[in-house]
Design an enzyme around this catalytic site. Sequence first.
Site, PDB file in Angstrom:
ATOM      1  N   LYS A   1       0.854  -1.200   0.000  1.00 47.43           N
ATOM      2  CA  LYS A   1       0.000   0.000   0.000  1.00 47.43           C
ATOM      3  C   LYS A   1       0.883   1.241   0.000  1.00 47.43           C
ATOM      4  O   LYS A   1       1.885   1.297   0.727  1.00 47.43           O
ATOM      5  CB  LYS A   1      -0.905  -0.028   1.239  1.00 47.43           C
ATOM      6  CG  LYS A   1      -1.924   1.109   1.310  1.00 47.43           C
ATOM      7  CD  LYS A   1      -2.817   0.969   2.542  1.00 47.43           C
ATOM      8  CE  LYS A   1      -3.876   2.045   2.612  1.00 47.43           C
ATOM      9  NZ  LYS A   1      -4.744   1.904   3.813  1.00 47.43           N
TER      10      LYS A   1
ATOM     11  N   SER B   1      -9.766   1.652   2.918  1.00 43.71           N
ATOM     12  CA  SER B   1      -8.877   2.397   2.041  1.00 43.71           C
ATOM     13  C   SER B   1      -7.785   1.546   1.381  1.00 43.71           C
ATOM     14  O   SER B   1      -7.188   2.004   0.406  1.00 43.71           O
ATOM     15  CB  SER B   1      -8.216   3.530   2.830  1.00 43.71           C
ATOM     16  OG  SER B   1      -7.325   3.016   3.796  1.00 43.71           O
TER      17      SER B   1
ATOM     18  N   SER C   1      -9.866  -0.366   7.320  1.00 45.10           N
ATOM     19  CA  SER C   1      -9.286  -0.218   5.978  1.00 45.10           C
ATOM     20  C   SER C   1      -8.518  -1.420   5.440  1.00 45.10           C
ATOM     21  O   SER C   1      -8.187  -1.442   4.262  1.00 45.10           O
ATOM     22  CB  SER C   1      -8.379   1.012   5.931  1.00 45.10           C
ATOM     23  OG  SER C   1      -9.141   2.175   5.771  1.00 45.10           O
TER      24      SER C   1
END
Lengths: 489, 95
Positions: free
Chosen positions: A80, A155, A179
């Site tokens: 990420k 997210s 997330s």
Amino acid sequence: MELALYDQTIHQLQELLQSKQLSSVELTNQVLNRIDQVEPQIGAFITECRDLALSQAAAADQMLAKGEGGPLCGIPLSIKDVLCTKGVRTTCGSKILEPFVPPYDATVITRLKEQGAVMVGKVSMDEFAMGSANENCAYGTPKNPWNTNHICGGSSGGSAASVASGECIASLGSDTGGSVRQPASHCGVVGMKPTYGRVSRFGLLAFASSLDQIGPLTKDVRDCAMMLNAIGGYDPKDSTSVKESMPDFTATLSSGLSGMRIGIPKEYFSEGLDQEVRAAVENGISLLRQAGAEIIEVSLPHTEYGIAAYYIIAPAEASSNLARYDGVKYGFRNQDASTLLEMYKTSRSQGFGPEVKRRIILGTYALSSGYYDAYYKKASQVRTKIVEDYQRAFTACDALVSPVTPTPAWRLGDKADDPLAAYLSDAMTICTNLAGLPAMSLPCGFSTAGLPIGFQIQGPHFQEGTLLKIAFALEQALGISQRRPPIST
Amino acid sequence: MQITPEEITKVAHLARLDLNPAEVAHMTDQVGAILTYIDKLNELDTTGVTPTTHALAINNAFRDDVVIPSLPQSEAIKNGPKQNGEAFIVPKVIS
């Protein structure tokens, strides 16, 4: 049918790599080819790093030849874009960090490198990890690999989508209010948010420091345990990381559920719950009962206040953390500004997207003179009530199981103009972060439309081993962990 | 209404954000709706409840005061959008 290499798990590939039936360069090339094939439909990556990946793979092959490296040696991962990677651009999904190339690695990246893991790229996320659909990214929105008209969740959307679609073998995300777990649930992969303090946050770009935690997204439960083994443990560079012993989480996966008490929090099964989600989760619960667990009903009466408390606490912390993006030290600057104040204001206004601005405003307001007691203090007191709910529940049971989200993944754009509606979709994941607990999500079925449904397990502080054991038992009973999305290429 | 356009403008200034009139109007509606929802917290009596600011009971993490290698200056400032190798350059602060 045998799965393609890119669709296999870490533990399957580790065997092939260590027995020299496969080289990391071959495997990495297969994954890079897969990215070429499906990335136009999925859009999971912000920055691909092919050359770096191939040189890391060649180095991993040398380590493997000498019998060196860790269990992740030679395994292609996506990361990420919230984690600092030395020499590789790290944007946090924001225009304000478009040119930022970190001069150091996050501790979790250092640990993966020590094992000999391979990084194929940095993946998409909601800007500064603020969002539930990955529609707040300055570099585009990844699609759900099971149905590209639907959101992949957020997210850590790029992490979940890249794992599900075979664009990597596993990924690292971050979880501030769900997330990791929510996109894992929507994309049909396994995701874990470890206990607050279990994994070092050094090099994680901060959103809400008292809630953030880095966690793995993987294709099955054993891989999740392997990733946690690699990234967990005390780090002197993070003063909130905890000196707690790190067991081998793979060792206890199959030790069974007899004697275990699993709680069903009744507040998570309210009227608004989608019927297919309810049925899939209830099926999972009955499988756990058959596997030997005792199932009891418990109550977490303050659950319904979690979102309200979170949307004061997280934006308040974010408004302070994001003050560092001032156009001076790194990132975007409006070079035309003639005064310092104008430079701050225009750089931030042009660099941040609308959701980030909204949360900075909300957080600044909640902390501003005259409102602090009404909002921040009140929310922090409600946080105490939520923590006490869990403490009471864990005197009666070893873990809590529930859905992850009230519905399967919604259609792209459906909640894009209604931030409150998107916030409310996080009702079942947010309280975990307020209490700093470990939790995970694993697939437990599919809707009639073919979208994955996730199963959440929450436990007491530092009991990730218990969560993994329950998840492993359920995964074995369900037998769906080899299913992969039908992506047309 | 939970928050006025004037308050949004004031808070935006405190947060060093410039909002145009359309953004102020939109933000007033959206932040207002969120604050209305957050009023739910007032259903709970929290008199005497100790606030939680940190999920684990960790106290100060002390370490010995020893010098360890850190980033060289050139590395530390190389991401600066305007810098001269030694310092970050910003518009004149004192006129």
